[in-house]
Scaffold this motif. Structure first.
Motif, PDB file in Angstrom:
ATOM      1  N   PHE A 142       0.829  -1.199   0.000  1.00  0.00           N
ATOM      2  CA  PHE A 142       0.000   0.000   0.000  1.00  0.00           C
ATOM      3  C   PHE A 142       0.869   1.257   0.000  1.00  0.00           C
ATOM      4  CE2 PHE A 142      -2.706   3.134   2.399  1.00  0.00           C
ATOM      5  CZ  PHE A 142      -3.634   3.323   1.391  1.00  0.00           C
ATOM      6  N   ASP A 143       0.500   2.223  -0.837  1.00  0.00           N
ATOM      7  CA  ASP A 143       1.239   3.489  -0.918  1.00  0.00           C
ATOM      8  C   ASP A 143       0.688   4.442   0.149  1.00  0.00           C
ATOM      9  OD1 ASP A 143       2.549   5.793  -1.522  1.00  0.00           O
ATOM     10  OD2 ASP A 143       1.848   5.963  -3.600  1.00  0.00           O
ATOM     11  N   TRP A 144       1.340   4.447   1.305  1.00  0.00           N
ATOM     12  CA  TRP A 144       0.857   5.255   2.424  1.00  0.00           C
ATOM     13  C   TRP A 144       0.935   6.750   2.137  1.00  0.00           C
ATOM     14  CZ3 TRP A 144      -1.652   2.970   6.320  1.00  0.00           C
ATOM     15  CH2 TRP A 144      -1.416   1.602   6.545  1.00  0.00           C
ATOM     16  N   SER A 145       1.749   7.140   1.170  1.00  0.00           N
ATOM     17  CA  SER A 145       1.897   8.565   0.870  1.00  0.00           C
ATOM     18  C   SER A 145       0.755   9.100   0.013  1.00  0.00           C
ATOM     19  CB  SER A 145       3.227   8.813   0.144  1.00  0.00           C
ATOM     20  OG  SER A 145       3.216   8.196  -1.144  1.00  0.00           O
ATOM     21  N   TRP A 146      -0.065   8.197  -0.560  1.00  0.00           N
ATOM     22  CA  TRP A 146      -1.105   8.674  -1.476  1.00  0.00           C
ATOM     23  C   TRP A 146      -2.287   9.320  -0.752  1.00  0.00           C
ATOM     24  CZ3 TRP A 146      -1.805  10.363  -6.090  1.00  0.00           C
ATOM     25  CH2 TRP A 146      -3.101  10.485  -6.594  1.00  0.00           C
ATOM     26  N   PRO A 147      -2.891   8.719   0.275  1.00  0.00           N
ATOM     27  CA  PRO A 147      -4.032   9.379   0.929  1.00  0.00           C
ATOM     28  C   PRO A 147      -3.611  10.715   1.542  1.00  0.00           C
ATOM     29  CG  PRO A 147      -3.854   7.084   1.623  1.00  0.00           C
ATOM     30  CD  PRO A 147      -2.586   7.427   0.914  1.00  0.00           C
ATOM     31  N   ALA A 148      -4.513  11.676   1.466  1.00  0.00           N
ATOM     32  CA  ALA A 148      -4.246  12.966   2.106  1.00  0.00           C
ATOM     33  C   ALA A 148      -4.278  12.824   3.622  1.00  0.00           C
ATOM     34  CB  ALA A 148      -5.275  14.003   1.646  1.00  0.00           C
ATOM     35  N   GLN A 149      -5.074  11.878   4.106  1.00  0.00           N
ATOM     36  CA  GLN A 149      -5.162  11.649   5.554  1.00  0.00           C
ATOM     37  C   GLN A 149      -5.394  10.170   5.819  1.00  0.00           C
ATOM     38  OE1 GLN A 149      -8.214  13.859   7.708  1.00  0.00           O
ATOM     39  NE2 GLN A 149      -8.451  12.170   9.148  1.00  0.00           N
ATOM     40  N   ILE A 150      -4.546   9.572   6.630  1.00  0.00           N
ATOM     41  CA  ILE A 150      -4.745   8.204   7.113  1.00  0.00           C
ATOM     42  C   ILE A 150      -3.833   8.006   8.325  1.00  0.00           C
ATOM     43  CG2 ILE A 150      -2.993   7.224   5.552  1.00  0.00           C
ATOM     44  CD1 ILE A 150      -4.712   4.663   5.439  1.00  0.00           C
ATOM     45  N   ASP A 151      -4.378   7.385   9.344  1.00  0.00           N
ATOM     46  CA  ASP A 151      -3.592   7.113  10.549  1.00  0.00           C
ATOM     47  C   ASP A 151      -2.939   5.742  10.369  1.00  0.00           C
ATOM     48  OD1 ASP A 151      -2.563   6.583  13.063  1.00  0.00           O
ATOM     49  OD2 ASP A 151      -4.248   7.492  14.126  1.00  0.00           O
TER      50      ASP A 151
END
Length: 217
Positions: free
Chosen positions: A25-34
């Protein structure tokens, strides 16, 4: 061998299907995610005290992917799991006319250690659908964990179940002792589609250029 067969059977019965591993998963893509909250959930501690998990966000940001990874980890840990979309679940229950058949089917959905209900909010449902979901959630309440993915804030669930009197009670049971993870951003699927289109365009341009050079020779 028995353990292997048991794992394979539980994976089949879970109906999780194909999904992207959390490691990809590309964690940098969402504007917000914990990220920390999601990774903590993968330890499955929430199953011990029948805590629910609610993944909230717009289409394509990874809610279903997170839910599938939770389900897969639960199966690996020896739990029984069932993945179903809200449309499949409520359509199945609403189609049953016999009270005895409906009770058996409700027991089927109430039985797994972890029930994953995907895509609540993408369709609107009748009062009967709302009553059936409330009955199922009530049966699992404080006994089994339920994971819900939704594109609607709970304040907007009245749009999903218009005029249903049980919506407030349904939300109350889902939210009590629930872990809520909000994900914001643009659709990752749309991003991947654009990348594939750009790659195909480059390939066609390269082929056209090669053909042109060959023709000149």
């Amino acid at each position: 061998e028995r353990s292997r067969r048991s794992l394979e059977r539980r994976l089949r019965e879970a109906h999780i299907g194909q999904f992207k591993p959390l490691a990809d998963f590309d964690w940098s893509w969402p504007a917000q995610i914990d990220r920390g909250a999601v990774e903590d959930l993968m330890a499955l501690q929430f199953l011990a005290d029948a805590t629910n998990v609610v993944l909230v966000g717009p289409n394509g940001v990874g809610k279903t992917m997170c839910a599938c990874n939770l389900g897969y980890q639960a199966v690996l840990a020896g739990h029984t799991v069932l993945f179903v979309t809200a449309g499949q679940l409520l359509g199945d229950l609403a189609a049953l006319d016999s009270d005895s058949t409906l009770r058996r089917r409700l027991r089927h959905y109430a039985a797994p250690d972890l029930l994953l209900i995907d895509e609540v909010g993408y369709l609107s449902y009748s009062n009967r659908h709302a009553d059936l979901l409330f009955e199922l959630v009530s049966r699992r309440y404080q006994h089994k964990s339920t994971v819900v993915t939704t594109n609607k804030a709970f304040a907007d669930w009245g749009e999903v179940f218009p005029n249903a009197a049980c919506v407030v009670s349904l939300v109350d049971r889902l939210m009590h002792r629930a872990e809520v993870v909000r994900i914001e951003g643009e659709s990752y699927r749309a991003k991947e589609a654009q990348e594939r289109l750009a790659a195909r365009t480059r390939q066609r341009a390269a082929k056209a250029g090669a053909a042109s050079r060959k023709a000149k020779l």
